[in-house]
Design a protein around this motif. Structure first.
Motif, PDB file in Angstrom:
ATOM      1  N   MET A 165     -59.353  24.154  91.789  1.00 17.59           N
ATOM      2  CA  MET A 165     -60.048  23.826  93.072  1.00 17.59           C
ATOM      3  C   MET A 165     -61.034  25.120  93.545  1.00 17.59           C
ATOM      4  O   MET A 165     -61.917  24.823  94.088  1.00 17.59           O
ATOM      5  CB  MET A 165     -59.020  23.572  94.176  1.00 17.59           C
ATOM      6  N   GLY A 166     -60.458  26.343  93.282  1.00 17.31           N
ATOM      7  CA  GLY A 166     -61.164  27.406  93.892  1.00 17.31           C
ATOM      8  C   GLY A 166     -62.489  27.424  92.910  1.00 17.31           C
ATOM      9  O   GLY A 166     -63.677  28.131  93.495  1.00 17.31           O
ATOM     10  N   ILE A 211     -63.829  38.235  88.043  1.00 15.72           N
ATOM     11  CA  ILE A 211     -64.326  38.432  89.599  1.00 15.72           C
ATOM     12  C   ILE A 211     -63.609  37.131  90.328  1.00 15.72           C
ATOM     13  O   ILE A 211     -63.758  36.079  89.908  1.00 15.72           O
ATOM     14  CB  ILE A 211     -66.049  38.163  89.654  1.00 15.72           C
ATOM     15  N   PRO A 212     -62.689  37.517  91.147  1.00 19.75           N
ATOM     16  CA  PRO A 212     -61.996  36.642  91.891  1.00 19.75           C
ATOM     17  C   PRO A 212     -63.110  35.663  92.779  1.00 19.75           C
ATOM     18  O   PRO A 212     -64.166  36.000  93.007  1.00 19.75           O
ATOM     19  CB  PRO A 212     -61.114  37.484  92.796  1.00 19.75           C
ATOM     20  N   THR A 213     -62.608  34.600  93.043  1.00 16.26           N
ATOM     21  CA  THR A 213     -63.391  33.526  93.851  1.00 16.26           C
ATOM     22  C   THR A 213     -63.781  34.195  94.924  1.00 16.26           C
ATOM     23  O   THR A 213     -64.979  34.033  95.529  1.00 16.26           O
ATOM     24  CB  THR A 213     -62.506  32.135  93.930  1.00 16.26           C
ATOM     25  N   GLY A 214     -63.012  34.720  95.819  1.00 14.20           N
ATOM     26  CA  GLY A 214     -63.222  35.212  97.079  1.00 14.20           C
ATOM     27  C   GLY A 214     -64.364  36.245  97.068  1.00 14.20           C
ATOM     28  O   GLY A 214     -65.321  36.351  97.858  1.00 14.20           O
ATOM     29  N   LEU A 215     -64.293  37.271  96.058  1.00 10.37           N
ATOM     30  CA  LEU A 215     -65.145  38.085  96.092  1.00 10.37           C
ATOM     31  C   LEU A 215     -66.435  37.786  95.486  1.00 10.37           C
ATOM     32  O   LEU A 215     -67.678  38.030  95.994  1.00 10.37           O
ATOM     33  CB  LEU A 215     -64.532  39.302  95.200  1.00 10.37           C
ATOM     34  N   GLU A 216     -66.515  36.828  94.432  1.00 10.42           N
ATOM     35  CA  GLU A 216     -67.818  36.313  94.233  1.00 10.42           C
ATOM     36  C   GLU A 216     -68.397  35.628  95.151  1.00 10.42           C
ATOM     37  O   GLU A 216     -69.590  35.554  95.377  1.00 10.42           O
ATOM     38  CB  GLU A 216     -67.563  35.427  93.042  1.00 10.42           C
ATOM     39  N   SER A 217     -67.637  34.733  96.032  1.00  8.25           N
ATOM     40  CA  SER A 217     -68.340  33.998  97.122  1.00  8.25           C
ATOM     41  C   SER A 217     -68.928  34.853  98.160  1.00  8.25           C
ATOM     42  O   SER A 217     -70.210  34.566  98.454  1.00  8.25           O
ATOM     43  CB  SER A 217     -67.323  33.334  97.960  1.00  8.25           C
ATOM     44  N   VAL A 218     -68.182  36.061  98.580  1.00  6.34           N
ATOM     45  CA  VAL A 218     -68.827  37.134  99.433  1.00  6.34           C
ATOM     46  C   VAL A 218     -70.131  37.543  98.830  1.00  6.34           C
ATOM     47  O   VAL A 218     -71.114  37.748  99.241  1.00  6.34           O
ATOM     48  CB  VAL A 218     -67.806  38.146  99.696  1.00  6.34           C
ATOM     49  N   TYR A 266     -52.316  46.002  98.907  1.00  9.09           N
ATOM     50  CA  TYR A 266     -52.364  45.532  97.563  1.00  9.09           C
ATOM     51  C   TYR A 266     -51.606  46.304  96.533  1.00  9.09           C
ATOM     52  O   TYR A 266     -50.724  45.678  95.708  1.00  9.09           O
ATOM     53  CB  TYR A 266     -53.741  45.230  97.128  1.00  9.09           C
ATOM     54  N   LEU A 267     -51.867  47.496  96.348  1.00  6.88           N
ATOM     55  CA  LEU A 267     -51.157  48.224  95.453  1.00  6.88           C
ATOM     56  C   LEU A 267     -49.455  48.303  95.734  1.00  6.88           C
ATOM     57  O   LEU A 267     -48.684  48.426  94.800  1.00  6.88           O
ATOM     58  CB  LEU A 267     -51.675  49.451  95.417  1.00  6.88           C
ATOM     59  N   LYS A 268     -49.263  48.589  96.938  1.00  9.62           N
ATOM     60  CA  LYS A 268     -47.794  48.798  97.308  1.00  9.62           C
ATOM     61  C   LYS A 268     -46.991  47.222  97.264  1.00  9.62           C
ATOM     62  O   LYS A 268     -45.850  47.300  96.886  1.00  9.62           O
ATOM     63  CB  LYS A 268     -47.580  49.108  98.761  1.00  9.62           C
ATOM     64  N   HIS A 269     -47.659  46.284  97.337  1.00 11.48           N
ATOM     65  CA  HIS A 269     -46.949  44.981  97.056  1.00 11.48           C
ATOM     66  C   HIS A 269     -47.859  44.123  95.985  1.00 11.48           C
ATOM     67  O   HIS A 269     -48.383  42.933  96.249  1.00 11.48           O
ATOM     68  CB  HIS A 269     -46.939  44.203  98.156  1.00 11.48           C
ATOM     69  N   ALA A 317     -56.065  40.365  99.344  1.00  9.88           N
ATOM     70  CA  ALA A 317     -56.262  41.461  98.329  1.00  9.88           C
ATOM     71  C   ALA A 317     -56.538  40.820  96.950  1.00  9.88           C
ATOM     72  O   ALA A 317     -57.659  41.193  96.162  1.00  9.88           O
ATOM     73  CB  ALA A 317     -55.364  42.285  98.368  1.00  9.88           C
ATOM     74  N   GLU A 318     -55.470  39.953  96.342  1.00 11.15           N
ATOM     75  CA  GLU A 318     -55.872  39.465  95.181  1.00 11.15           C
ATOM     76  C   GLU A 318     -57.162  38.700  95.082  1.00 11.15           C
ATOM     77  O   GLU A 318     -57.702  38.456  93.874  1.00 11.15           O
ATOM     78  CB  GLU A 318     -54.610  38.593  94.957  1.00 11.15           C
ATOM     79  N   SER A 319     -57.697  37.947  96.128  1.00 11.35           N
ATOM     80  CA  SER A 319     -58.861  37.192  95.904  1.00 11.35           C
ATOM     81  C   SER A 319     -60.127  38.003  96.139  1.00 11.35           C
ATOM     82  O   SER A 319     -61.316  37.443  95.981  1.00 11.35           O
ATOM     83  CB  SER A 319     -58.762  36.132  97.123  1.00 11.35           C
ATOM     84  N   LEU A 320     -59.988  39.458  96.449  1.00  8.17           N
ATOM     85  CA  LEU A 320     -61.054  40.096  96.360  1.00  8.17           C
ATOM     86  C   LEU A 320     -61.232  41.332  95.239  1.00  8.17           C
ATOM     87  O   LEU A 320     -62.138  41.941  95.272  1.00  8.17           O
ATOM     88  CB  LEU A 320     -61.014  40.998  97.829  1.00  8.17           C
ATOM     89  N   ILE A 321     -60.134  41.676  94.775  1.00  8.71           N
ATOM     90  CA  ILE A 321     -60.110  42.825  93.727  1.00  8.71           C
ATOM     91  C   ILE A 321     -60.277  42.173  92.313  1.00  8.71           C
ATOM     92  O   ILE A 321     -59.475  41.449  91.840  1.00  8.71           O
ATOM     93  CB  ILE A 321     -59.103  43.398  93.839  1.00  8.71           C
ATOM     94  N   PRO A 322     -61.318  42.681  91.585  1.00  3.48           N
ATOM     95  CA  PRO A 322     -61.651  42.103  90.270  1.00  3.48           C
ATOM     96  C   PRO A 322     -60.480  42.933  89.533  1.00  3.48           C
ATOM     97  O   PRO A 322     -59.831  43.989  89.700  1.00  3.48           O
ATOM     98  CB  PRO A 322     -62.983  43.055  89.936  1.00  3.48           C
TER      99      PRO A 322
END
Length: 248
Positions: free
Chosen positions: A3-4, A59-66, A229-232, A239-244
């Motif tokens: 869906m994303g 490239i995550p969906t969120g980052l590519e959209s941005v 994101y790194l600590k969890h 964060a997962e949707s924005l970090i390649p």
């Protein structure tokens, strides 16, 4: 197809349709420079997919959209449709977004090295975020160098002028000392012609500092997201949707 991915594809198709419409419109208006900007926008749209396919970086969906929205807003709305002039905060919004995006890219690069078995040095989440912040600010400074060079050597106005109603300078000290004198500027005279702009025409300095400040804000925001994101790792959906990520 998830869906994303469908949403991302729809967004890309809509933006590409708008860009193609803009190219055709600029052709009939005889604005070939803006036509070139439209073609450049289509080329830039393909960069995330090239990175994904050639470098094996997902490239995550969120980052590519941005990224796609940022390119469209900068080139088509900002340059072709003059939003930089019509909407005073437009440039600030884009520079803030740029600081955010560059921090994301810098964060991904450092995190990839940090997770690799080939590197013996492992960095803490705070150091990774700080390095990403520095990467973003460096890119921002280099862009300001580019804007200044274009204005200085080619007579452009990438560093937009600002109207400053008051100035404070030691050059105005009647005693020749080091005491700054504050003056309210009511009018501006250029080559003997008076311009009622309501202040002094500042060339580039305010715009440059404003751009770096909002770039700083964008970089700080993403650095905080990156630390969380790194600590969890694996738990933060934003964060997962924005970090390649690098595919194995």
């Amino acid at each position: 197809m998830t869906m994303g991915t469908k949403k991302r594809t729809k967004l890309e198709l809509v933006l590409m349709a708008l860009v193609l419409f803009s190219i055709v419109r600029q052709f009939f208006l005889g604005s070939y420079h803006n036509m070139f900007l439209g073609i450049l926008t289509l080329i830039l749209f393909s960069v995330p997919k090239i990175i994904d396919r050639k470098l094996g970086v997902s490239i995550p969906t969120g980052l590519e959209s941005v990224i796609l929205i940022f390119i469209f807003c900068a080139e088509i709305l900002g340059e072709v449709n003059a939003f930089y002039v019509k909407i005073p905060v437009w440039d600030s919004i884009l520079h803030t977004t740029n600081g955010f995006l560059m921090a994301a890219i810098g964060f991904a690069l450092i995190d990839i090295f940090n997770r690799s078995d080939k590197f013996s040095v492992k960095m803490s989440p705070y150091f990774v975020a700080f390095t990403a912040f520095c990467f973003s600010m460096t890119v921002g400074v280099l862009w300001e160098f580019f804007e200044f060079s274009m204005d200085w050597f080619f007579g452009l106005d990438m560093q937009k002028d600002w109207i400053v109603s008051t100035i404070s300078s030691v050059k105005l000290d009647p005693t020749g000392g080091n005491t700054p004198v504050k003056v309210v500027v009511d009018s501006l005279v250029v080559n003997g012609e008076e311009w009622n702009l309501g202040g002094y025409l500042d060339i580039g300095i305010v715009d440059t500092m404003k751009d770096l400040i909002v770039n700083f804000i964008g970089a700080v925001v993403f650095s905080i997201v990156g630390i969380i994101y790194l600590k969890h790792r694996g738990k933060g959906k934003l964060a997962e949707s924005l970090i390649p990520q690098v595919r194995d």
